[in-house]
Design an enzyme around this catalytic site. Structure first.
Site, PDB file in Angstrom:
ATOM      1  N   LEU A  86      24.760  18.289   8.056  1.00  0.00           N
ATOM      2  CA  LEU A  86      25.377  17.813   9.277  1.00  0.00           C
ATOM      3  C   LEU A  86      25.673  16.322   9.145  1.00  0.00           C
ATOM      4  O   LEU A  86      24.644  15.726   8.974  1.00  0.00           O
ATOM      5  CB  LEU A  86      24.809  18.433  10.534  1.00  0.00           C
ATOM      6  CG  LEU A  86      24.420  19.770  10.836  1.00  0.00           C
ATOM      7  CD1 LEU A  86      24.056  20.129  12.220  1.00  0.00           C
ATOM      8  CD2 LEU A  86      25.814  20.522  10.740  1.00  0.00           C
ATOM      9  N   GLY A 131      22.047  21.341   6.996  1.00  0.00           N
ATOM     10  CA  GLY A 131      23.332  22.121   7.234  1.00  0.00           C
ATOM     11  C   GLY A 131      24.130  22.661   5.788  1.00  0.00           C
ATOM     12  O   GLY A 131      24.807  23.491   5.833  1.00  0.00           O
ATOM     13  N   ASN A 155      15.597  20.735   5.553  1.00  0.00           N
ATOM     14  CA  ASN A 155      14.593  19.727   5.754  1.00  0.00           C
ATOM     15  C   ASN A 155      14.488  19.002   6.997  1.00  0.00           C
ATOM     16  O   ASN A 155      14.278  17.935   7.096  1.00  0.00           O
ATOM     17  CB  ASN A 155      14.865  18.431   4.604  1.00  0.00           C
ATOM     18  CG  ASN A 155      16.248  18.050   5.018  1.00  0.00           C
ATOM     19  OD1 ASN A 155      17.043  18.783   5.351  1.00  0.00           O
ATOM     20  ND2 ASN A 155      16.476  16.657   4.225  1.00  0.00           N
ATOM     21  N   GLU A 156      14.900  19.809   7.969  1.00  0.00           N
ATOM     22  CA  GLU A 156      15.246  19.075   9.242  1.00  0.00           C
ATOM     23  C   GLU A 156      13.935  18.132   9.818  1.00  0.00           C
ATOM     24  O   GLU A 156      14.032  17.174  10.411  1.00  0.00           O
ATOM     25  CB  GLU A 156      15.509  19.885  10.306  1.00  0.00           C
ATOM     26  CG  GLU A 156      16.854  20.322  10.429  1.00  0.00           C
ATOM     27  CD  GLU A 156      17.347  21.274   9.086  1.00  0.00           C
ATOM     28  OE1 GLU A 156      16.407  21.832   8.509  1.00  0.00           O
ATOM     29  OE2 GLU A 156      18.478  21.911   9.314  1.00  0.00           O
TER      30      GLU A 156
HETATM   31  C1  LIG Z   1      19.038  24.852  20.309  1.00  0.00           C
HETATM   32  C2  LIG Z   1      19.237  23.749  19.418  1.00  0.00           C
HETATM   33  C3  LIG Z   1      18.062  22.866  19.673  1.00  0.00           C
HETATM   34  C4  LIG Z   1      17.309  22.207  19.009  1.00  0.00           C
HETATM   35  C5  LIG Z   1      17.716  21.688  17.859  1.00  0.00           C
HETATM   36  C6  LIG Z   1      17.858  20.311  17.728  1.00  0.00           C
HETATM   37  C7  LIG Z   1      18.539  19.705  16.866  1.00  0.00           C
HETATM   38  C8  LIG Z   1      19.003  20.049  15.573  1.00  0.00           C
HETATM   39  C9  LIG Z   1      19.264  18.767  15.045  1.00  0.00           C
HETATM   40  C10 LIG Z   1      19.729  18.551  13.861  1.00  0.00           C
HETATM   41  C11 LIG Z   1      20.016  19.490  12.809  1.00  0.00           C
HETATM   42  C12 LIG Z   1      20.450  18.850  11.694  1.00  0.00           C
HETATM   43  C13 LIG Z   1      20.753  19.671  10.654  1.00  0.00           C
HETATM   44  C14 LIG Z   1      21.302  18.566   9.474  1.00  0.00           C
HETATM   45  O1  LIG Z   1      22.125  19.096   8.681  1.00  0.00           O
HETATM   46  S1  LIG Z   1      20.791  17.083   9.278  1.00  0.00           S
HETATM   47  C15 LIG Z   1      21.443  16.588   7.967  1.00  0.00           C
HETATM   48  C16 LIG Z   1      20.395  16.439   6.963  1.00  0.00           C
HETATM   49  N1  LIG Z   1      20.665  15.901   5.879  1.00  0.00           N
HETATM   50  C17 LIG Z   1      20.023  15.186   4.907  1.00  0.00           C
HETATM   51  O2  LIG Z   1      18.943  14.897   5.121  1.00  0.00           O
HETATM   52  C18 LIG Z   1      20.482  14.475   3.647  1.00  0.00           C
HETATM   53  C19 LIG Z   1      20.885  13.125   3.655  1.00  0.00           C
HETATM   54  N2  LIG Z   1      21.501  12.547   2.469  1.00  0.00           N
HETATM   55  C20 LIG Z   1      20.814  12.523   1.445  1.00  0.00           C
HETATM   56  O3  LIG Z   1      19.809  12.635   1.175  1.00  0.00           O
HETATM   57  C21 LIG Z   1      21.934  11.788   0.322  1.00  0.00           C
HETATM   58  O4  LIG Z   1      22.698  11.061   0.828  1.00  0.00           O
HETATM   59  C22 LIG Z   1      22.356  12.771  -0.775  1.00  0.00           C
HETATM   60  C23 LIG Z   1      21.142  13.273  -1.525  1.00  0.00           C
HETATM   61  C24 LIG Z   1      22.999  13.961  -0.061  1.00  0.00           C
HETATM   62  C25 LIG Z   1      23.226  11.999  -1.625  1.00  0.00           C
HETATM   63  O5  LIG Z   1      22.540  10.788  -2.176  1.00  0.00           O
HETATM   64  P1  LIG Z   1      23.388   9.592  -2.854  1.00  0.00           P
HETATM   65  O6  LIG Z   1      22.617   8.627  -3.406  1.00  0.00           O
HETATM   66  O7  LIG Z   1      24.586  10.356  -3.631  1.00  0.00           O
HETATM   67  O8  LIG Z   1      24.387   9.037  -1.625  1.00  0.00           O
HETATM   68  P2  LIG Z   1      23.855   8.162  -0.330  1.00  0.00           P
HETATM   69  O9  LIG Z   1      23.706   6.633  -0.899  1.00  0.00           O
HETATM   70  O10 LIG Z   1      22.486   8.520  -0.020  1.00  0.00           O
HETATM   71  O11 LIG Z   1      24.914   8.388   0.697  1.00  0.00           O
HETATM   72  C26 LIG Z   1      26.191   7.758   0.743  1.00  0.00           C
HETATM   73  C27 LIG Z   1      26.580   7.676   2.124  1.00  0.00           C
HETATM   74  O12 LIG Z   1      26.565   8.779   2.886  1.00  0.00           O
HETATM   75  C28 LIG Z   1      25.762   8.585   4.165  1.00  0.00           C
HETATM   76  N3  LIG Z   1      25.204  10.092   4.234  1.00  0.00           N
HETATM   77  C29 LIG Z   1      24.425  10.627   3.408  1.00  0.00           C
HETATM   78  N4  LIG Z   1      23.822  11.964   4.234  1.00  0.00           N
HETATM   79  C30 LIG Z   1      24.460  11.788   5.335  1.00  0.00           C
HETATM   80  C31 LIG Z   1      24.814  12.629   6.497  1.00  0.00           C
HETATM   81  N5  LIG Z   1      24.275  13.780   6.623  1.00  0.00           N
HETATM   82  N6  LIG Z   1      25.537  12.446   7.591  1.00  0.00           N
HETATM   83  C32 LIG Z   1      26.193  11.159   7.555  1.00  0.00           C
HETATM   84  N7  LIG Z   1      26.196  10.328   6.454  1.00  0.00           N
HETATM   85  C33 LIG Z   1      25.470  10.694   5.478  1.00  0.00           C
HETATM   86  C34 LIG Z   1      24.801   7.625   3.600  1.00  0.00           C
HETATM   87  O13 LIG Z   1      24.427   6.907   4.737  1.00  0.00           O
HETATM   88  C35 LIG Z   1      25.600   6.623   2.902  1.00  0.00           C
HETATM   89  O14 LIG Z   1      26.540   5.814   3.485  1.00  0.00           O
HETATM   90  P3  LIG Z   1      26.976   4.611   3.523  1.00  0.00           P
HETATM   91  O15 LIG Z   1      27.822   4.330   2.445  1.00  0.00           O
HETATM   92  O16 LIG Z   1      25.628   3.822   3.106  1.00  0.00           O
HETATM   93  O17 LIG Z   1      27.336   4.049   4.728  1.00  0.00           O
END
Ligand SMILES: CC/C=C\C/C=C\C/C=C\C=C\CC(=O)SCCNC(=O)CCNC(=O)[C@H](O)C(C)(C)COP(=O)(O)OP(=O)(O)OC[C@H]1O[C@@H](n2cnc3c(N)ncnc32)[C@H](O)[C@@H]1OP(=O)(O)O
Length: 280
Positions: A86, A131, A155-156
């Site tokens: 997400l 997500g 990994n939330e």
């Molecule tokens: C009933 C309901 C009740 C309760 C539940 C309540 C809450 C639930 C709430 C949330 C649920 C969430 C589910 C999710 O999916 S949360 C997202 C989890 N994702 C992650 O942890 C992944 C994070 N990202 C990474 O680990 C890395 O980016 C990578 C391994 C995917 C890629 O690595 P890279 O080295 O290739 O790239 P980066 O330099 O890290 O990233 C580039 C750029 O992208 C931005 N970014 C990365 N991930 C996200 C993201 N998920 N969302 C938004 N932006 C993201 C990162 O910040 C970099 O941005 P900049 O270029 O620096 O600006």
């Protein structure tokens, strides 16, 4: 040739789109064999923004309604990243109305994917946290590229948030209760061999064979008569989906309360900052 089976459908975020005259999702009808490919394309990390979620749902709906299609391969157009999950910026510093709209879109995509009549095969060609993993778990079969960087899991907890009950149910239905409990509490991201061992994916293959393997698997699933397979899928999945359907609004309210807490906003901001600082 296996490739002849495939039709193309690209999901893109509006900000990365060419001129507005082109449609958001492209659905070509050249295919005769009924298999489409949905390629997620929202660089740099295929985060699931409100726009991508909405476009994904529309594309799936089109495919469901077009009886020439019987199966979809879900994959990524971003090298090395299936989906970063997400879009965290959608959950930080926005209005309550925005959170509600975003969460309804997350629910909608999950329901559409989980209950799809189409055969869905995930061709996981990159890292797949949270997500991103959830999308693959809604598919009928998962093929993961054998690259030690391509971790997959929910990994939330490591972000200081909680995977909602329907994320949890999807994982439990795939890997069983004990594995899911451990994986969810610890926020485990599994490398390919481990993901295969615990049943999070069905097959791990060399990276250059992910697509062809997905196609072979698709052929096997499409050999089963649609009506029998679809009813069986519904028998297996509908009880889980119904739990969310019966309380969608309450689930949204719960999300709103949760995500609006100062402590959760702080955790999400810190996590985003950490990602951004990684580079510098
Ligand atoms: C009933 C309901 C009740 C309760 C539940 C309540 C809450 C639930 C709430 C949330 C649920 C969430 C589910 C999710 O999916 S949360 C997202 C989890 N994702 C992650 O942890 C992944 C994070 N990202 C990474 O680990 C890395 O980016 C990578 C391994 C995917 C890629 O690595 P890279 O080295 O290739 O790239 P980066 O330099 O890290 O990233 C580039 C750029 O992208 C931005 N970014 C990365 N991930 C996200 C993201 N998920 N969302 C938004 N932006 C993201 C990162 O910040 C970099 O941005 P900049 O270029 O620096 O600006």
């Amino acid at each position: 040739m296996a490739q002849d089976l495939v039709d193309g459908l690209l999901i893109k975020a509006r900000s990365h789109l060419p001129p507005p005259s082109e449609p958001l999702g492209k659905l070509s009808k050249r295919d005769r064999k009924g298999v489409a490919v949905i390629k997620l394309k929202n660089p740099p990390v295929n985060s699931l923004s409100l726009e991508v979620l909405t476009e994904f749902v529309i594309s799936l709906e089109k495919l469901e309604n077009d009886k020439t299609f019987r199966g979809v391969i879900v994959t990524s157009d971003c090298p090395g990243i299936f989906s970063a999950g997400l879009d965290l910026t959608e959950m930080c510093g926005k209005s309550q109305a925005h959170y509600a709209e975003f969460w309804r879109a997350v629910q909608e995509l999950w329901l559409r994917l989980y209950l799809s009549n189409l055969v869905l095969i995930a061709a996981i060609n990159g890292v797949s946290p949270a997500g991103g993993c959830l999308i693959s778990l809604t598919c009928d079969y998962r093929v993961l590229a054998d690259n030690p960087k391509y971790n997959i899991g929910l990994n939330e907890t490591l972000l200081g948030v909680v995977a909602p009950s329907w994320f949890k149910d999807t994982l439990v239905n795939t890997v069983g209760h004990r594995t899911a409990e451990r994986a969810l509490q610890l926020g485990l991201l599994f490398p390919p061999a481990e993901a295969l061992r615990v049943g999070m994916v069905d097959q791990v293959v060399p990276e250059d064979q992910v697509h062809s393997t997905a196609l072979s698997v698709m052929a096997q699933w499409l050999a089963v008569p649609d009506h029998a397979r679809q009813l069986t899928k519904s028998l297996m999945r509908k009880p889980t989906a119904d739990r969310l359907v019966k309380q969608r609004d309450a689930d949204i309210q719960y999300f709103l309360q949760f995500v609006s807490r100062d402590s959760i906003q702080k955790s999400l901001r810190m996590y985003l900052d950490k990602l951004r600082q990684k580079k510098g």
